[in-house]
Design an enzyme around this catalytic site. Sequence first.
Site, mmCIF file in Angstrom:
data_model
loop_
_atom_site.group_PDB
_atom_site.id
_atom_site.type_symbol
_atom_site.label_atom_id
_atom_site.label_comp_id
_atom_site.label_asym_id
_atom_site.label_seq_id
_atom_site.Cartn_x
_atom_site.Cartn_y
_atom_site.Cartn_z
ATOM 1 C CB CYS A 154 -39.815 15.073 22.059
ATOM 2 S SG CYS A 154 -39.891 13.278 22.307
ATOM 3 C CG HIS A 176 -42.896 16.158 19.501
ATOM 4 N ND1 HIS A 176 -42.440 15.353 18.483
ATOM 5 C CD2 HIS A 176 -43.144 15.326 20.553
ATOM 6 C CE1 HIS A 176 -42.416 14.094 18.901
ATOM 7 N NE2 HIS A 176 -42.829 14.059 20.141
ATOM 8 C CG ASN A 210 -43.205 10.436 17.719
ATOM 9 O OD1 ASN A 210 -42.356 11.287 17.461
ATOM 10 N ND2 ASN A 210 -43.644 10.225 18.955
#
Length: 355
Positions: A121, A269, A300
């Site tokens: 991430c 993010h 995602n």
Amino acid sequence: MNLLFESKRIAALLTVVPANEQSFIDDMKAFDFPEARSRKLMEVMGYDRHRLVSPGTCVSDLAVFGFEHLFDKHGLERDSLDALILVTQTPDYLMPPTSSIIQGRLGLKQDMFCVDINQGCAGFVIGLMQAFMLLDQKHIQRVALVNADVISRKTSPRDRNSYPLVGDAASITVVEKASAAGTTHANVKFDGTRHGALMIPAGGMRMPSSAATAELSDAGDHNFRALDHLTMEGSDVFTFVQTEVPPMIASLCDDAGVSKEQIEWFLFHQPNRFMLQKLADKIGIPHAKVPMNVVEKYGNSSGVTIPMAIVENLSEVLNDREALVCLAGFGVGLTWASMLMRLGRLDVCEMVQYA
């Protein structure tokens, strides 16, 4: 850890998404979950659809497709790349490095630096840090940073807490020396004591994949996954983000001598819209300064959500002018990193589809 970089710029930014699109509602029909609750979840969390690779598609496939587009359509010269950094959690193989595979498939010169970085991430920001460090070398003028994951291939289709949310994507960022670029401020932190909050338990040397690790079991609330699959402690991750990211952003601004009000966009993010709204409120910044629509449209895709947010929302603006932006990634590791830089006047800021 605070870091400083001088005279470096992002010159081009390309994102690659699979053509295959699935809707959140259709995914949820595979679970014993009322449609009314699914639609409420969509509204609160900002879910709608996501992009997934077809079986067998790997990170190198997305990367090579993107590079060939840059070579053919935008005139990027193969021999102008002096380094290739790949940030991924889903390499083609345990060995050799996937960056070497990409270099070989593209026929790039041998006199270059190639490296894989295992990050998720926060990977885009960490990859930029590594690219900027390489540019301090005399003989490195241009670096290609690839951030890519095909995380759907390691997520259980029977886990409604993860599968309907994940997305596959890649980004290629061309970074180069630029005397007029000014100073970029960055910081990064790690806490490996909390590594269990986001992980794929099996597949490495600690727990090699086997028939046993591939066996699905009920993880609770009729979510089925194997040890080979992504597992996430959602409440732990949420608490981590709300606790650790705001002071990181405050420290970054203090170190740079910049107020939050001076920053035009906060490009974070994107795990889900709810988390980003709460994070923006915690930091004290308007929601309008924090693009939140990537997970809604594409899913995602780990660190790739940051360059996707740039391309999806700011391409027209950043083709014409520069803006002061704050980038931040947070998650697996646990790792959190941020960067304050001037971004804009890009040679390329585009999204393409991989069929």
